[in-house]
Design an enzyme around this catalytic site. Structure first.
Site, PDB file in Angstrom:
ATOM      1  N   ASP A  52       0.839  -1.201   0.000  1.00 34.08           N
ATOM      2  CA  ASP A  52       0.000   0.000   0.000  1.00 34.08           C
ATOM      3  C   ASP A  52       0.873   1.249   0.000  1.00 34.08           C
ATOM      4  O   ASP A  52       1.505   1.578   0.992  1.00 34.08           O
ATOM      5  CB  ASP A  52      -0.895   0.022   1.250  1.00 34.08           C
ATOM      6  CG  ASP A  52      -1.785   1.253   1.268  1.00 34.08           C
ATOM      7  OD1 ASP A  52      -2.828   1.232   0.579  1.00 34.08           O
ATOM      8  OD2 ASP A  52      -1.428   2.251   1.932  1.00 34.08           O
ATOM      9  N   TYR A  57       3.364   9.566  -0.521  1.00 34.39           N
ATOM     10  CA  TYR A  57       4.440   8.954   0.277  1.00 34.39           C
ATOM     11  C   TYR A  57       5.823   9.140  -0.359  1.00 34.39           C
ATOM     12  O   TYR A  57       6.843   8.893   0.274  1.00 34.39           O
ATOM     13  CB  TYR A  57       4.198   7.450   0.510  1.00 34.39           C
ATOM     14  CG  TYR A  57       2.897   7.101   1.197  1.00 34.39           C
ATOM     15  CD1 TYR A  57       2.112   8.082   1.817  1.00 34.39           C
ATOM     16  CD2 TYR A  57       2.442   5.785   1.229  1.00 34.39           C
ATOM     17  CE1 TYR A  57       0.917   7.757   2.433  1.00 34.39           C
ATOM     18  CE2 TYR A  57       1.244   5.451   1.849  1.00 34.39           C
ATOM     19  CZ  TYR A  57       0.484   6.444   2.437  1.00 34.39           C
ATOM     20  OH  TYR A  57      -0.707   6.106   3.052  1.00 34.39           O
ATOM     21  N   LYS A  82      -2.457   5.823  -4.321  1.00 36.62           N
ATOM     22  CA  LYS A  82      -3.562   6.767  -4.049  1.00 36.62           C
ATOM     23  C   LYS A  82      -3.313   8.091  -4.738  1.00 36.62           C
ATOM     24  O   LYS A  82      -2.173   8.532  -4.892  1.00 36.62           O
ATOM     25  CB  LYS A  82      -3.699   7.007  -2.536  1.00 36.62           C
ATOM     26  CG  LYS A  82      -3.683   5.745  -1.712  1.00 36.62           C
ATOM     27  CD  LYS A  82      -3.918   5.996  -0.233  1.00 36.62           C
ATOM     28  CE  LYS A  82      -3.586   4.752   0.577  1.00 36.62           C
ATOM     29  NZ  LYS A  82      -2.146   4.593   0.868  1.00 36.62           N
ATOM     30  N   HIS A 115      -7.260   9.615  -2.097  1.00 32.97           N
ATOM     31  CA  HIS A 115      -6.648   9.593  -0.758  1.00 32.97           C
ATOM     32  C   HIS A 115      -7.543  10.215   0.328  1.00 32.97           C
ATOM     33  O   HIS A 115      -7.671   9.672   1.422  1.00 32.97           O
ATOM     34  CB  HIS A 115      -5.299  10.323  -0.818  1.00 32.97           C
ATOM     35  CG  HIS A 115      -4.297   9.832   0.180  1.00 32.97           C
ATOM     36  ND1 HIS A 115      -2.952   9.714  -0.099  1.00 32.97           N
ATOM     37  CD2 HIS A 115      -4.431   9.434   1.469  1.00 32.97           C
ATOM     38  CE1 HIS A 115      -2.318   9.267   0.972  1.00 32.97           C
ATOM     39  NE2 HIS A 115      -3.189   9.094   1.927  1.00 32.97           N
TER      40      HIS A 115
HETATM   41  P1  NAD Z   1       0.473   1.193  12.092  1.00 32.43           P
HETATM   42  O1  NAD Z   1      -0.721   1.108  12.944  1.00 32.43           O
HETATM   43  O2  NAD Z   1       0.708   0.187  11.033  1.00 32.43           O
HETATM   44  O3  NAD Z   1       1.701   1.297  13.075  1.00 32.43           O
HETATM   45  C1  NAD Z   1       2.998   1.350  12.590  1.00 32.43           C
HETATM   46  C2  NAD Z   1       3.991   1.457  13.729  1.00 32.43           C
HETATM   47  O4  NAD Z   1       3.761   0.439  14.701  1.00 32.43           O
HETATM   48  C3  NAD Z   1       5.407   1.206  13.180  1.00 32.43           C
HETATM   49  O5  NAD Z   1       6.028   2.418  12.891  1.00 32.43           O
HETATM   50  C4  NAD Z   1       6.079   0.460  14.288  1.00 32.43           C
HETATM   51  O6  NAD Z   1       6.731   1.396  15.108  1.00 32.43           O
HETATM   52  C5  NAD Z   1       4.975  -0.164  15.083  1.00 32.43           C
HETATM   53  N1  NAD Z   1       4.884  -1.623  14.863  1.00 32.43           N
HETATM   54  C6  NAD Z   1       4.510  -2.282  13.740  1.00 32.43           C
HETATM   55  N2  NAD Z   1       4.487  -3.602  13.931  1.00 32.43           N
HETATM   56  C7  NAD Z   1       4.862  -3.798  15.219  1.00 32.43           C
HETATM   57  C8  NAD Z   1       5.029  -4.943  16.027  1.00 32.43           C
HETATM   58  N3  NAD Z   1       4.784  -6.167  15.559  1.00 32.43           N
HETATM   59  N4  NAD Z   1       5.434  -4.771  17.308  1.00 32.43           N
HETATM   60  C9  NAD Z   1       5.657  -3.535  17.808  1.00 32.43           C
HETATM   61  N5  NAD Z   1       5.508  -2.413  17.101  1.00 32.43           N
HETATM   62  C10 NAD Z   1       5.117  -2.538  15.821  1.00 32.43           C
HETATM   63  O7  NAD Z   1       0.442   2.695  11.481  1.00 32.43           O
HETATM   64  P2  NAD Z   1       0.738   3.421  10.097  1.00 32.43           P
HETATM   65  O8  NAD Z   1       2.114   3.221   9.643  1.00 32.43           O
HETATM   66  O9  NAD Z   1       0.256   4.808  10.314  1.00 32.43           O
HETATM   67  O10 NAD Z   1      -0.297   2.758   9.089  1.00 32.43           O
HETATM   68  C11 NAD Z   1       0.003   1.649   8.268  1.00 32.43           C
HETATM   69  C12 NAD Z   1      -0.183   1.996   6.825  1.00 32.43           C
HETATM   70  O11 NAD Z   1      -1.478   2.547   6.582  1.00 32.43           O
HETATM   71  C13 NAD Z   1       0.758   3.084   6.290  1.00 32.43           C
HETATM   72  O12 NAD Z   1       2.058   2.620   6.063  1.00 32.43           O
HETATM   73  C14 NAD Z   1       0.034   3.487   5.021  1.00 32.43           C
HETATM   74  O13 NAD Z   1       0.276   2.537   4.009  1.00 32.43           O
HETATM   75  C15 NAD Z   1      -1.409   3.425   5.473  1.00 32.43           C
HETATM   76  N6  NAD Z   1      -1.948   4.757   5.863  1.00 32.43           N
HETATM   77  C16 NAD Z   1      -2.923   5.322   5.073  1.00 32.43           C
HETATM   78  C17 NAD Z   1      -3.450   6.556   5.409  1.00 32.43           C
HETATM   79  C18 NAD Z   1      -4.532   7.140   4.558  1.00 32.43           C
HETATM   80  O14 NAD Z   1      -4.874   8.317   4.740  1.00 32.43           O
HETATM   81  N7  NAD Z   1      -5.098   6.403   3.632  1.00 32.43           N
HETATM   82  C19 NAD Z   1      -2.987   7.260   6.540  1.00 32.43           C
HETATM   83  C20 NAD Z   1      -1.998   6.661   7.317  1.00 32.43           C
HETATM   84  C21 NAD Z   1      -1.496   5.415   6.985  1.00 32.43           C
END
Ligand code: NAD
Length: 285
Positions: A52, A57, A82, A115
């Site tokens: 994704d 990004y 997106k 987005h």
């Molecule tokens: P997430 O909830 O996936 O959390 C990510 C964070 O959690 C990481 O930086 C890491 O520090 C921690 N983490 C991940 N796996 C772990 C584990 N097993 N143990 C401990 N810590 C762990 O949050 P995110 O990165 O904000 O969201 C994931 C994805 O969603 C993004 O990479 C993106 O692709 C998407 N996203 C989309 C939008 C949108 O507006 N459409 C907005 C934000 C994110």
């Protein structure tokens, strides 16, 4: 059903247009710089088959390079990108799609999302019409939206006659979006959870910790398992290979109905990201 791959067996969901999408994908927001290609390559080696990304990004080229270097057949990797806010409107969206596809180095895309709705610009319906045209042209298989509330979805469906395949929204135990999920289910829209782990904010919650102890799993695995049982698609992000692998290993245990209800009870309207009604970064003026 699993995703069509001989090298991975991630459970899959069928979208309202018939395309099959892996239920767990790899989110690459902030996966940038020198480590980006290697990290995404590692994700594919570990078994992720859905990436994704987004124009916003700034890593579409790295995503494309990692997929090419993986040697995986194109049809074994599900690629989402997106359309950024600045590119809303029919013509701008068509151009932005071309640019994204070129940066990804692909000749078709699996899923293209708007987005954010950016209601203040009032262009999301026209933008969705561009996505419909791209789909008719066979350049994208599925089209959807992100951060759309019920009213935005209703307007798109009424004015274009098409139901988005996916709505990717912020969703984690403290922000469980029950009402929106019910609306999606009623209309055949797949719910895709962004920040599925709440960026770690729920790892210390006593309900999550209790279940992690019971199942000898990590809090992240309990939360991802909850998503899977709700029927969500989830796209957790990590740069750490052991955590990337851990986040995939959620298909060999099951939470009980009572435990699902216990997790539902910790919801507290804990939105972390922007409000889709007002979020308008880089919106066309
Ligand atoms: P997430 O909830 O996936 O959390 C990510 C964070 O959690 C990481 O930086 C890491 O520090 C921690 N983490 C991940 N796996 C772990 C584990 N097993 N143990 C401990 N810590 C762990 O949050 P995110 O990165 O904000 O969201 C994931 C994805 O969603 C993004 O990479 C993106 O692709 C998407 N996203 C989309 C939008 C949108 O507006 N459409 C907005 C934000 C994110």
């Amino acid at each position: 059903m699993t995703y069509r791959s001989e090298t991975s067996d991630i459970p899959a969901i069928v979208l309202n247009d018939g395309q099959v999408m892996p239920k767990l994908g790899f989110g690459v927001y902030k996966v940038v710089g020198d480590e980006a290609v290697g990290t995404i390559h590692t994700a594919l080696e570990l078994g992720y088959r859905s990436i994704d990304t987004a124009s916003f990004y700034g890593n579409e080229e790295e995503v494309g390079r990692a997929i090419a270097e993986s040697g995986l057949p194109r049809d074994e990797v599900f690629v989402t990108t997106k359309l950024w806010n600045a590119d809303q409107g029919y013509d701008a969206a068509m151009r932005a799609f071309d640019t994204s596809l070129k940066r990804l180095g692909l000749d078709y895309l699996d899923l293209f999302l708007i987005h954010w709705p950016v209601p203040s610009a009032d262009l999301y319906v026209d933008t969705f019409r561009a996505l419909q045209a791209l789909k008719r042209q066979g350049r994208v298989v599925s089209i959807g939206v992100s951060n759309f509330k019920k009213a935005h979805l209703e307007r798109v469906m009424a004015e274009t006659g098409e139901t988005p395949a996916v709505n990717q929204v912020e969703l984690h135990p403290y922000y469980a979006q029950a009402e929106l999920r019910a609306f999606h289910a009623q209309h055949g829209i797949v719910t895709e959870a962004w920040s599925p782990l709440g960026r770690g904010t729920e790892f210390n919650d006593s309900v999550i910790i209790g279940l992690a102890a019971k199942y000898e799993r990590t809090p992240a695995q309990i939360i991802l398992r909850w998503h899977m049982q709700l029927g969500n698609v989830a796209i957790p992000k990590s740069m750490t290979p052991s955590r990337m692998a851990e986040n995939l290993a959620v298909f060999d245990f099951e939470l009980t109905g009572r435990e699902m209800t216990q997790i539902a009870a910790i919801d507290k309207d804990g939105r972390q990201g922007g409000d889709p009604d007002t979020f308008a970064m880089d919106a066309p003026v």
